[in-house]
Design an enzyme around this catalytic site. Structure first.
Site, short mmCIF file in Angstrom:
data_model
loop_
_atom_site.label_atom_id
_atom_site.label_comp_id
_atom_site.label_asym_id
_atom_site.label_seq_id
_atom_site.Cartn_x
_atom_site.Cartn_y
_atom_site.Cartn_z
N HIS A 334 0.83 -1.21 0.00
CA HIS A 334 0.00 0.00 0.00
C HIS A 334 0.87 1.26 0.00
O HIS A 334 0.70 2.15 -0.85
CB HIS A 334 -0.91 -0.02 1.23
CG HIS A 334 -1.81 1.17 1.34
ND1 HIS A 334 -3.14 1.15 0.97
CD2 HIS A 334 -1.57 2.42 1.80
CE1 HIS A 334 -3.67 2.34 1.18
NE2 HIS A 334 -2.74 3.13 1.69
N GLU A 335 1.79 1.34 0.95
CA GLU A 335 2.63 2.54 1.06
C GLU A 335 3.55 2.67 -0.15
O GLU A 335 3.88 3.79 -0.58
CB GLU A 335 3.43 2.52 2.36
CG GLU A 335 2.59 2.48 3.62
CD GLU A 335 1.59 3.62 3.71
OE1 GLU A 335 1.85 4.69 3.13
OE2 GLU A 335 0.55 3.46 4.37
N HIS A 338 1.78 4.57 -2.85
CA HIS A 338 1.89 6.02 -2.67
C HIS A 338 3.25 6.52 -3.17
O HIS A 338 3.35 7.54 -3.86
CB HIS A 338 1.76 6.38 -1.19
CG HIS A 338 0.37 6.32 -0.66
ND1 HIS A 338 -0.68 7.00 -1.24
CD2 HIS A 338 -0.16 5.66 0.41
CE1 HIS A 338 -1.80 6.77 -0.55
NE2 HIS A 338 -1.50 5.96 0.45
N GLU A 364 -5.32 7.83 -2.76
CA GLU A 364 -5.45 6.44 -2.30
C GLU A 364 -5.61 5.46 -3.45
O GLU A 364 -5.56 4.24 -3.24
CB GLU A 364 -6.64 6.31 -1.34
CG GLU A 364 -6.47 7.04 -0.03
CD GLU A 364 -5.22 6.57 0.74
OE1 GLU A 364 -4.97 5.35 0.80
OE2 GLU A 364 -4.50 7.44 1.25
#
Length: 388
Positions: A334-335, A338, A364
């Protein structure tokens, strides 16, 4: 009049920033302050070896030099790896309740009490909304996002109505299973019981526990699988660049991202492990510097973007690498999503490059895109094959 409103808004924002910082500091201090030393192994029956090893390692760091995985003593904290191991695995219901209450009531009393701060933040946010001509702060928040308050509420109701019956059935199944296992609390399951009995039910259904998957998700395996996926999707190469830049902790790694021709296009720091004494909980990504032609040294080629990715996953125990839960794997993916948005930008104006100048709910999208690859059969298979 406009100048007066602008001045008031500036003052409100300044006060809110100060209160928000104090709120975070209180949560951090309250989390760091809590410690529970356990000397009787019966009190923590059910904890897997990884959790016992971490608890013993924490005890050593707190001055209990002879602490061992087998014989303790074991130090329990409110840091995520420690807290989660208790509520998910400890057979001792009283211990689960104690740790759960300590966690959810952090910063609610004493020197770190956030109650008045919350009241003041709510008051100032409403004042800010009224000054800007909105009915409430939710409308202010949504003004710079893709969604609207009405659409958000509509989506929440769709999710609630679609999931309600299934959630009720899940709870009934959980109660039935707890009863079959002789649990006295089966008809009164509380928040500190749900994760524990859900785990036992899942193990009974699939004959495998979350802990048994950890060896397949060692941090080196996960990072290799993640970088292989990034190579396939974006035609980039990611190489360790330790020593090229200073780091704030010996656990922090520094990486270089290169395009298909081998030219550096970005860099990022990765700080994976929880450190309760110096690091707040959660996981986040942010830019260190953005891509910018104006800020480049030579004025010809753009300054390359640098990101940092910070997580709070289970640290290594002894000489073994960090053995991750699947949720921790999801968090890293997830990170990294980003970070990719920040690093792969081709925009040379830093104010609108990467994650800058984009609606916060829109940011997101790439993170969820990368996270969902964790459920892709081929990606999961590759992670397992790396270990095998």
């Amino acid at each position: 009049m406009a100048l007066t409103v602008s001045r008031l808004l500036f003052m409100r924002k300044k006060e809110l920033d100060k209160l928000s910082n104090k709120f975070d500091e209180n949560v951090f201090d309250a989390t760091k302050k809590f410690e529970k030393l356990i000397t009787n192994k019966k009190e923590i029956e059910g904890l897997p070896a990884t959790a016992l090893g971490l608890a013993a390692q924490t005890a050593v760091s707190k001055g209990h030099e002879n602490a061992t995985l087998e014989n303790g003593p074991w130090m329990i904290t409110l840091d995520a790896p420690s807290f989660n191991s208790i509520v998910r695995h400890a057979q001792n219901r009283a211990l689960r309740e104690e740790i759960y209450h300590a966690y959810v009531t952090r910063a609610s009393s004493g020197d770190t009490n956030n109650s008045l701060i919350i009241d003041q933040i709510l008051k100032l946010r409403l004042e800010q909304a009224k000054l800007l001509g909105y009915n409430n702060y939710a409308e202010v928040s949504m003004a710079m996002k893709m969604a609207t308050v009405d659409k958000a509420e509509e989506l929440l109701e769709k999710l609630r109505s679609a999931s309600w019956d299934a959630a009720v059935q899940d709870m009934e199944d959980l109660k039935h299973f707890a009863k079959s296992q002789g649990a006295k609390e089966y008809d009164d399951l509380r928040p500190w019981d749900i994760a524990f009995w859900s785990g036992r039910l899942r193990e009974s259904k699939y004959d495998i526990s979350v802990e048994e998957l950890r060896p397949y998700f060692s941090l080196p395996n996960v990072m290799e699988g993640l970088f292989n996926l990034a190579r396939t999707l974006f035609e980039i190469e990611i190489e360790a660049a330790d020593g090229l830049a200073p780091v704030w902790n010996s656990d922090v790694r520094f990486y270089c991202v290169k395009d298909s021709s081998g030219n550096p296009i970005a860099y990022f720091y990765f700080d994976p492990y929880s450190r309760p004494s110096e690091k707040r909980g959660g996981a986040w990504m942010d830019g260190v510097v953005g891509r910018s032609r104006v800020m480049s040294r030579d004025g010809a080629s753009a300054r390359l973007p640098i990101a940092h990715i910070v997580c709070n996953q289970t640290p290594p125990v002894g000489n073994k690498p960090s053995l991750m839960t699947f949720r921790e794997v999801e968090t890293v993916f997830h990170e990294f999503g980003h970070a990719l948005q920040h690093m792969l930008t081709k925009q040379d104006e830093s104010l609108v490059a990467g994650i800058r100048g984009i609606e916060t709910d829109a940011t997101e999208l790439p993170s969820k895109f990368m996270e969902n690859w964790c459920y892709h059969r081929q990606v999961c298979l590759e992670l397992f094959l790396i270990e095998l």
